[in-house]
Design a protein around this motif. Structure first.
Motif, mmCIF file in Angstrom:
data_model
loop_
_atom_site.group_PDB
_atom_site.id
_atom_site.type_symbol
_atom_site.label_atom_id
_atom_site.label_comp_id
_atom_site.label_asym_id
_atom_site.label_seq_id
_atom_site.Cartn_x
_atom_site.Cartn_y
_atom_site.Cartn_z
ATOM 1 N N LYS A 211 0.828 -1.211 0.000
ATOM 2 C CA LYS A 211 0.000 0.000 0.000
ATOM 3 C C LYS A 211 0.860 1.258 0.000
ATOM 4 O O LYS A 211 0.587 2.219 -0.730
ATOM 5 N N LEU A 212 1.912 1.262 0.826
ATOM 6 C CA LEU A 212 2.783 2.436 0.917
ATOM 7 C C LEU A 212 3.537 2.681 -0.383
ATOM 8 O O LEU A 212 3.628 3.816 -0.863
ATOM 9 N N LEU A 213 4.094 1.610 -0.957
ATOM 10 C CA LEU A 213 4.890 1.762 -2.174
ATOM 11 C C LEU A 213 4.017 2.186 -3.356
ATOM 12 O O LEU A 213 4.422 3.010 -4.179
ATOM 13 N N ARG A 214 2.821 1.629 -3.434
ATOM 14 C CA ARG A 214 1.907 2.008 -4.516
ATOM 15 C C ARG A 214 1.488 3.472 -4.364
ATOM 16 O O ARG A 214 1.446 4.222 -5.345
ATOM 17 N N ALA A 215 1.204 3.885 -3.132
ATOM 18 C CA ALA A 215 0.825 5.279 -2.892
ATOM 19 C C ALA A 215 1.984 6.220 -3.197
ATOM 20 O O ALA A 215 1.775 7.338 -3.688
ATOM 21 N N ASN A 224 4.873 14.952 -10.817
ATOM 22 C CA ASN A 224 5.803 14.892 -11.952
ATOM 23 C C ASN A 224 5.120 14.688 -13.298
ATOM 24 O O ASN A 224 5.749 14.871 -14.341
ATOM 25 N N SER A 225 3.855 14.274 -13.282
ATOM 26 C CA SER A 225 3.143 13.990 -14.539
ATOM 27 C C SER A 225 1.856 14.806 -14.577
ATOM 28 O O SER A 225 0.756 14.285 -14.360
ATOM 29 N N GLN A 226 2.013 16.093 -14.853
ATOM 30 C CA GLN A 226 0.875 17.003 -14.819
ATOM 31 C C GLN A 226 -0.188 16.686 -15.870
ATOM 32 O O GLN A 226 -1.349 17.062 -15.720
ATOM 33 N N THR A 227 0.212 16.004 -16.934
ATOM 34 C CA THR A 227 -0.754 15.700 -17.997
ATOM 35 C C THR A 227 -1.670 14.536 -17.631
ATOM 36 O O THR A 227 -2.692 14.323 -18.288
ATOM 37 N N LEU A 228 -1.312 13.781 -16.599
ATOM 38 C CA LEU A 228 -2.142 12.650 -16.180
ATOM 39 C C LEU A 228 -3.208 13.119 -15.194
ATOM 40 O O LEU A 228 -2.904 13.806 -14.220
ATOM 41 N N SER A 229 -4.442 12.739 -15.432
ATOM 42 C CA SER A 229 -5.514 13.057 -14.490
ATOM 43 C C SER A 229 -5.441 12.104 -13.302
ATOM 44 O O SER A 229 -4.792 11.050 -13.360
ATOM 45 N N CYS A 230 -6.135 12.459 -12.229
ATOM 46 C CA CYS A 230 -6.176 11.574 -11.055
ATOM 47 C C CYS A 230 -6.815 10.234 -11.407
ATOM 48 O O CYS A 230 -6.431 9.195 -10.863
ATOM 49 N N HIS A 244 -11.332 4.368 -3.990
ATOM 50 C CA HIS A 244 -10.300 3.535 -3.356
ATOM 51 C C HIS A 244 -8.977 4.292 -3.287
ATOM 52 O O HIS A 244 -8.305 4.313 -2.244
ATOM 53 N N PHE A 245 -8.599 4.956 -4.384
ATOM 54 C CA PHE A 245 -7.375 5.755 -4.444
ATOM 55 C C PHE A 245 -7.425 6.889 -3.418
ATOM 56 O O PHE A 245 -6.484 7.091 -2.634
ATOM 57 N N ASN A 246 -8.534 7.629 -3.401
ATOM 58 C CA ASN A 246 -8.671 8.758 -2.476
ATOM 59 C C ASN A 246 -8.549 8.311 -1.024
ATOM 60 O O ASN A 246 -7.866 8.949 -0.214
ATOM 61 N N ARG A 247 -9.205 7.204 -0.699
ATOM 62 C CA ARG A 247 -9.227 6.719 0.682
ATOM 63 C C ARG A 247 -7.835 6.300 1.151
ATOM 64 O O ARG A 247 -7.384 6.695 2.236
ATOM 65 N N GLU A 248 -7.135 5.499 0.342
ATOM 66 C CA GLU A 248 -5.812 5.018 0.752
ATOM 67 C C GLU A 248 -4.785 6.145 0.759
ATOM 68 O O GLU A 248 -3.918 6.201 1.634
ATOM 69 N N PHE A 249 -4.872 7.051 -0.204
ATOM 70 C CA PHE A 249 -3.931 8.165 -0.273
ATOM 71 C C PHE A 249 -4.101 9.087 0.936
ATOM 72 O O PHE A 249 -3.117 9.467 1.588
ATOM 73 N N GLY A 254 -2.772 12.345 4.560
ATOM 74 C CA GLY A 254 -3.615 13.305 5.265
ATOM 75 C C GLY A 254 -4.449 14.203 4.383
ATOM 76 O O GLY A 254 -5.242 15.010 4.890
ATOM 77 N N VAL A 255 -4.270 14.115 3.063
ATOM 78 C CA VAL A 255 -5.056 14.911 2.113
ATOM 79 C C VAL A 255 -5.419 14.032 0.921
ATOM 80 O O VAL A 255 -4.808 12.989 0.696
ATOM 81 N N THR A 256 -6.408 14.456 0.145
ATOM 82 C CA THR A 256 -6.786 13.713 -1.055
ATOM 83 C C THR A 256 -5.742 13.931 -2.151
ATOM 84 O O THR A 256 -4.963 14.899 -2.096
ATOM 85 N N PRO A 257 -5.697 13.066 -3.169
ATOM 86 C CA PRO A 257 -4.747 13.262 -4.273
ATOM 87 C C PRO A 257 -4.888 14.624 -4.952
ATOM 88 O O PRO A 257 -3.881 15.276 -5.253
ATOM 89 N N ASN A 258 -6.121 15.063 -5.197
ATOM 90 C CA ASN A 258 -6.323 16.365 -5.835
ATOM 91 C C ASN A 258 -5.772 17.498 -4.978
ATOM 92 O O ASN A 258 -5.129 18.428 -5.482
ATOM 93 N N ARG A 259 -6.019 17.417 -3.678
ATOM 94 C CA ARG A 259 -5.527 18.443 -2.766
ATOM 95 C C ARG A 259 -3.998 18.426 -2.709
ATOM 96 O O ARG A 259 -3.352 19.478 -2.709
#
Length: 266
Positions: A211-215, A224-230, A244-249, A254-259
């Motif tokens: 989980k940590l390494l994937r996050a 580093n990849s601004q062209t990729l969407s969440c 699932h991504f938002n919750r684990e991240f 402590g913040v969502t991926p977008n934040r």
């Protein structure tokens, strides 16, 4: 022992290890100066552990006051904040996942999300060596001394360490998307044995590490990849869906991926 390269970061400098130690040490962090205003450095969990050699001044690690000395930063599953204020001279050593046991025989299951003097793991940095680091004039002199010290302590992996390193290699090769049963079948051990070895040598279970390494991969993609969407990062990193991504991240950082992306790219 020549270091490979270095780069400036705020508010310090990262120096990468030489050829002998590069398979085991991620980087050295040099923080030296008189910080009139408080400076905060964020460290994100990457499955590794660290050693902090504080040669001068006081520092705060997650609000815990640490003075002059040598400290062990155990396996973390949350972001760690280092706060600097006043005159500071500090060296951080970041070990790659699974490699710390090649230098020091320690049960990392006892040091999860904690900071201790290095002697807590059964090792005391020689006083003369600490004093020598204090007397060094340049970062280069200190790094040469530290690499000599680490090379002296480096040992060949025993069977248990080899099992963990083989598991880490497989996890990476499968891009952090592998079932535990498939992993143990590949490396030839049972689940309980692998979990026990991971707890001792990694400070966490195989599932937690994945989980940590994937996050961590996703976190780097966000900046580093601004062209990729969440959403694209969600599926590239093997999450079931964006929830699932938002919750684990958020559980780790402590913040969502977008934040996170807004904070670190603005």
């Amino acid at each position: 022992m020549n270091t490979e390269c270095e780069k400036d970061v705020q508010p310090g400098r990262i120096i990468y290890p030489g050829k002998l130690l590069s398979p085991y040490v991620n980087y050295y962090l040099m923080l030296t100066g008189n910080y009139e205003q408080s400076e905060v450095v964020d460290f994100y969990p990457d499955g590794g552990v660290g050693v902090i050699i504080n040669l001068e001044g006081n520092i705060l690690l997650n609000k815990k006051l640490l003075g002059k000395g040598v400290f062990f930063d155990g396996a973390n599953s949350k972001k760690v904040q280092l706060e600097l204020k006043g005159k500071v001279s500090l060296i951080g050593i970041r070990f790659k996942p699974g490699t710390f046991s090649l230098f020091f025989d320690a049960d990392l299951s006892k040091f999860h999300n904690t900071f201790h003097n290095l002697y807590a793991i059964g090792y005391m940095l020689p006083k003369r060596f600490f004093e020598f680091l204090e007397s060094c004039i340049t970062d280069k002199q200190r790094i040469i001394a530290i690499e000599t010290w680490l090379a002296y302590n480096l040992s060949e992996p025993d069977h248990n360490i080899s099992v963990v390193l083989a598991a880490l290699k497989s996890i990476s090769a499968n891009q952090y998307d592998i079932e535990l049963q498939s992993l143990v079948e590949e490396i030839g051990v049972d689940i309980r044995q692998l979990q026990r070895l991971f707890k001792k040598q990694m400070g966490m279970s195989p599932k937690k590490l994945v989980k940590l390494l994937r996050a961590d991969v996703a976190r780097k993609m966000l900046t580093n990849s601004q062209t990729l969407s969440c959403l694209e990062i969600t599926y590239r990193c093997g999450y079931y869906d964006q929830a699932h991504f938002n919750r684990e991240f958020k559980n780790i950082y402590g913040v969502t991926p977008n934040r996170y992306r807004r904070i670190y790219t603005d």
